[in-house]
Write an enzyme that holds these catalytic residues in place. Structure first.
Site, PDB file in Angstrom:
ATOM      1  N   ASP A  15       0.789  -1.244   0.000  1.00 24.01           N
ATOM      2  CA  ASP A  15       0.000   0.000   0.000  1.00 24.01           C
ATOM      3  C   ASP A  15       0.814   1.285   0.000  1.00 24.01           C
ATOM      4  OD1 ASP A  15      -1.957  -1.904   0.200  1.00 24.01           O
ATOM      5  OD2 ASP A  15      -2.805  -1.178   2.080  1.00 24.01           O
TER       6      ASP A  15
ATOM      7  N   LYS B   9      -6.891  -4.988  -3.220  1.00 27.24           N
ATOM      8  CA  LYS B   9      -7.630  -5.581  -2.111  1.00 27.24           C
ATOM      9  C   LYS B   9      -8.628  -4.583  -1.529  1.00 27.24           C
ATOM     10  CE  LYS B   9      -3.910  -4.401   1.158  1.00 27.24           C
ATOM     11  NZ  LYS B   9      -4.607  -3.451   2.042  1.00 27.24           N
TER      12      LYS B   9
ATOM     13  N   CYS C 237      -2.103  -2.720   7.638  1.00 25.70           N
ATOM     14  CA  CYS C 237      -2.002  -3.614   6.479  1.00 25.70           C
ATOM     15  C   CYS C 237      -0.689  -4.383   6.418  1.00 25.70           C
ATOM     16  CB  CYS C 237      -2.239  -2.829   5.200  1.00 25.70           C
ATOM     17  SG  CYS C 237      -3.933  -2.187   5.097  1.00 25.70           S
TER      18      CYS C 237
END
Length: 234
Positions: free
Chosen positions: A11, A124, A176
């Site tokens: 990310d 995702k 994450c």
């Protein structure tokens, strides 16, 4: 079994990086040089980049819930396991500012990351009904590729490529990165988080995050460790 590592860059997106990200993580861009060094290493058998890729009606967005209990970072809602058809199973979900909406600039990987070295991109968090911090499953442990939560089964891909070890870096360390690393270990890979290659939403949480990672059989290593030198030194 021979050593065949993979790298997961989590990310590194505009919305998670200062100065303009809607959910900017302090120091988020500081990890770029080390991540690019890792991406440049020929030792990795597979290099993966993940992206939050949310619909506008995602359950984690504070704006999708009524006031007054919809304050980003502060408010929580009860989230049900609708994806797994177990609505009686619930957990508390923190609400966030709108971030990484599909197709927006905020969802793109920052320009400083050398994406030319990335083999696979995993999108995702595409199922509006559930949070998905990990690239391996949603917050209830559902692998939601069939329901639109993630665009591929990452564990199956890594196993198909005979990956033995997984190195996890990126943003954010307390969400994450942590959950992706725990998912990797649960899937059977020897898993490492490189401490200097992550930053947390809440920097004060890192000690607790490290303990959670260690309980989940994830090793937290530093950039000068033998584990990291093994993949950086050809």
């Amino acid at each position: 079994m021979s050593f065949k590592p993979a790298l997961i860059v989590v990310d590194m997106q505009n919305d998670f990086c200062p100065p303009d990200g809607s959910l900017a993580v302090a120091g988020g861009r500081d990890v770029v040089p080390l991540i690019n060094d890792l991406l440049g290493s020929p030792r990795f058998g597979l290099k993966v980049a993940t992206q939050d890729w949310h619909p506008v009606d995602h359950i984690s967005f504070a704006t999708n819930h009524p006031a007054p209990d919809n304050k980003p970072f502060e408010s929580f809602i009860e989230m049900r396991n609708l994806v797994g058809n177990r609505p009686e199973q619930t957990m508390m979900q923190r609400l966030w500012p709108v971030h990484c909406v599909q197709g927006t600039k905020g969802a793109e990987i920052i320009d400083e990351i050398d994406v030319s070295k990335v083999d696979i991109k995993v999108k995702k968090g595409m199922d509006a009904r559930v949070e998905m911090y990990s690239a391996f499953s949603d917050s209830f442990g559902n692998m939601t590729s069939g329901a639109g939560g993630v665009n591929l089964d990452l564990a199956a891909l890594l196993h198909s490529q005979k990956i033995t070890d997984v190195y996890v870096v990126g943003l954010a360390g307390d969400y994450c990165v942590k959950d992706t690393a725990l998912g990797s270990a649960k899937a059977g890979f020897t898993t490492y988080v490189i401490e200097e290659a992550q930053r947390c939403v809440d920097p004060t949480s890192w000690d607790g995050v490290k303990q959670a990672l260690q309980r989940g059989s994830v090793s937290v290593v530093d950039a000068q460790s033998p584990e990291v030198r093994r993949v950086l030194e050809s």
